[in-house]
Design an enzyme around this catalytic site. Structure first.
Site, PDB file in Angstrom:
ATOM      1  N   LYS A 171       6.210 -17.787  22.844  1.00 49.34           N
ATOM      2  CA  LYS A 171       5.519 -18.977  23.429  1.00 49.34           C
ATOM      3  C   LYS A 171       7.045 -20.162  23.248  1.00 49.34           C
ATOM      4  O   LYS A 171       6.992 -20.897  23.603  1.00 49.34           O
ATOM      5  CB  LYS A 171       4.085 -19.204  21.948  1.00 49.34           C
ATOM      6  CG  LYS A 171       3.244 -19.183  22.800  1.00 49.34           C
ATOM      7  CD  LYS A 171       3.278 -19.084  24.161  1.00 49.34           C
ATOM      8  CE  LYS A 171       2.565 -20.369  25.013  1.00 49.34           C
ATOM      9  NZ  LYS A 171       2.089 -20.013  26.557  1.00 49.34           N
ATOM     10  N   THR A 222       1.704 -24.282  22.636  1.00 49.99           N
ATOM     11  CA  THR A 222       0.956 -23.596  21.199  1.00 49.99           C
ATOM     12  C   THR A 222       1.493 -24.574  20.104  1.00 49.99           C
ATOM     13  O   THR A 222       3.313 -24.699  20.386  1.00 49.99           O
ATOM     14  CB  THR A 222       0.441 -22.502  21.022  1.00 49.99           C
ATOM     15  OG1 THR A 222       0.401 -22.558  19.204  1.00 49.99           O
ATOM     16  CG2 THR A 222       1.665 -21.915  20.913  1.00 49.99           C
ATOM     17  N   ASP A 223       0.958 -25.279  19.617  1.00 50.54           N
ATOM     18  CA  ASP A 223       1.346 -26.076  18.033  1.00 50.54           C
ATOM     19  C   ASP A 223       2.250 -24.903  17.046  1.00 50.54           C
ATOM     20  O   ASP A 223       3.583 -25.323  15.970  1.00 50.54           O
ATOM     21  CB  ASP A 223       0.248 -26.622  16.937  1.00 50.54           C
ATOM     22  CG  ASP A 223      -0.478 -25.974  16.957  1.00 50.54           C
ATOM     23  OD1 ASP A 223      -0.460 -24.531  17.204  1.00 50.54           O
ATOM     24  OD2 ASP A 223      -1.195 -26.766  16.280  1.00 50.54           O
ATOM     25  N   GLU A 224       1.742 -23.545  16.987  1.00 51.00           N
ATOM     26  CA  GLU A 224       2.416 -22.607  16.400  1.00 51.00           C
ATOM     27  C   GLU A 224       3.903 -22.044  16.053  1.00 51.00           C
ATOM     28  O   GLU A 224       4.166 -21.169  15.362  1.00 51.00           O
ATOM     29  CB  GLU A 224       0.937 -21.428  16.893  1.00 51.00           C
ATOM     30  CG  GLU A 224      -0.040 -20.975  16.536  1.00 51.00           C
ATOM     31  CD  GLU A 224      -0.849 -19.174  16.505  1.00 51.00           C
ATOM     32  OE1 GLU A 224      -0.454 -19.172  15.835  1.00 51.00           O
ATOM     33  OE2 GLU A 224      -1.915 -19.896  16.671  1.00 51.00           O
ATOM     34  N   TYR A 232       3.632 -13.261  18.297  1.00 56.37           N
ATOM     35  CA  TYR A 232       3.115 -14.815  19.499  1.00 56.37           C
ATOM     36  C   TYR A 232       3.798 -15.661  19.309  1.00 56.37           C
ATOM     37  O   TYR A 232       4.181 -15.951  21.043  1.00 56.37           O
ATOM     38  CB  TYR A 232       1.555 -14.857  19.097  1.00 56.37           C
ATOM     39  CG  TYR A 232       1.082 -15.675  19.803  1.00 56.37           C
ATOM     40  CD1 TYR A 232       1.185 -16.073  21.326  1.00 56.37           C
ATOM     41  CD2 TYR A 232       0.655 -17.007  19.058  1.00 56.37           C
ATOM     42  CE1 TYR A 232       0.773 -17.312  21.834  1.00 56.37           C
ATOM     43  CE2 TYR A 232       0.136 -17.966  19.497  1.00 56.37           C
ATOM     44  CZ  TYR A 232      -0.079 -17.739  20.963  1.00 56.37           C
ATOM     45  OH  TYR A 232      -0.715 -18.967  21.357  1.00 56.37           O
TER      46      TYR A 232
END
Length: 333
Positions: free
Chosen positions: A153, A121-123, A149
């Site tokens: 990741k 993810t870009d997060e 989260y």
């Protein structure tokens, strides 16, 4: 090709299974999914035939993963706990699935020399300021996760990088922007607002609604992953995005307009802790090196199609709706 897809009964995973099934009839697909609340056997309706099988199990189950990986050419790893609100309440579950699960898969891929692709993810890069809009995440951006989260990741991304460098695992990573489209669980932002309106509830908007996300249709994400596993370079990270930056307020107002409601027919609710201001992806690398470009370039049209899907599949989400909204209500959201 014998393809193992973890999390293949979830939103993005099931859409990828569907994409491969339709477009690549020579591929045999095994899906490994725990079938938690986010994984739904119904998402695979019409696909579980000779070429596609579902194995219900956990990616942290070393024996099961070893068996499946021994029968695999390529593993695409979607399986993850992914909802930020849940991560704030039960972070340990995210550590178990996202970190230990990825480790378990990597060890099996290493043992059987399986080509491995990790979907992220870009997060993991944290947040960008609201301005200037031209600032975007690149593959050289520093990891700065803001939540349990995104932290888990980020950890799983680094595991993949370490296994490539130390053990020569044939792996790639993709970090994608926010997905939307059919089969997305109704706890997520866009389907929650759509199903709120369809069920007579008012949409809910965190904080000021100014937070910006870079949206991509899930089918374009599937196409990008296929490009990576067939043409991508081992050890590389590819960022996937469609350059569709919209504030949460803009998204809610557009949904209301498309569904024949006043643009102000929503409620503001308390902001989420650690809520990142903006995400935006520079996808020039995957465009340049692999020739991928998004096909869904009309965001408003894509939202209209997504609304139609939820309208036509009320039986898919209605039984869950009351429980989802009850959980949000406990936190005044």
């Amino acid at each position: 090709m014998k393809l193992l897809i973890t999390g293949g009964a979830g939103f993005i995973g099931a859409n990828f299974v569907r994409y491969v099934y339709i477009n690549h009839p020579d591929v045999a697909i095994t899906i490994l999914d725990k079938l938690t609340y986010a994984g739904n056997r119904v998402n695979l309706t019409g696909l579980l035939k000779a070429r596609v099988r579902l194995v219900v199990g956990d990616i942290t189950d070393e024996s099961l993963v070893d068996t499946l990986m021994s029968q695999t050419d390529v593993c695409v790893h979607f399986a993850a706990e992914s909802h930020n609100d849940n991560a704030l309440v039960h972070p340990k579950e995210f550590l178990q699935s996202n970190v230990i699960g990825t480790y378990t898969l990597l060890e099996a891929a290493r043992k059987y020399q399986v080509r491995f692709h990790h979907v992220s993810t870009d997060e993991v890069y944290g947040q960008l300021p609201l301005e200037p809009k031209s600032a975007k995440f690149t593959t050289s951006s520093r990891y700065a996760p803001s939540s349990p989260y995104s932290a888990t990741k980020a950890a799983s991304d680094m595991l993949v990088q370490g296994w490539v460098r130390s053990f020569h695992v044939r792996a790639t990573i993709s970090n994608c922007s926010n997905n939307y489209g059919p089969y997305q669980h109704i706890e997520k932002f866009i389907p929650r607002q759509i199903t709120n309106i369809l069920s007579g509830r008012r949409p809910k908007l965190y904080g000021s609604g100014k937070n910006v996300r870079d949206w991509i249709h899930v089918e374009d994400h599937s196409r990008a992953i296929w490009a990576i596993i067939t043409r991508g370079h081992i050890g590389e990270t590819y960022l996937i995005g469609a350059d569709e930056q919209h504030s949460n307020l803009e998204v809610v107002e557009t949904l209301l307009q498309l569904m024949g409601q006043p643009s102000d027919a929503f409620d503001y609710v308390a902001d989420r802790p650690g809520h990142d201001a903006r995400y935006a992806i520079d996808a020039s690398k995957i465009r340049r090196e692999l020739g991928w470009t998004p096909l869904h370039t009309d965001f408003k049209g894509g939202l209209a199609q997504t609304i139609d899907w939820y309208q036509q599949h009320c039986d898919w989400w209605q039984n869950q709706k009351r429980a989802v909204e009850a959980r949000y209500a406990q936190h005044d959201q």
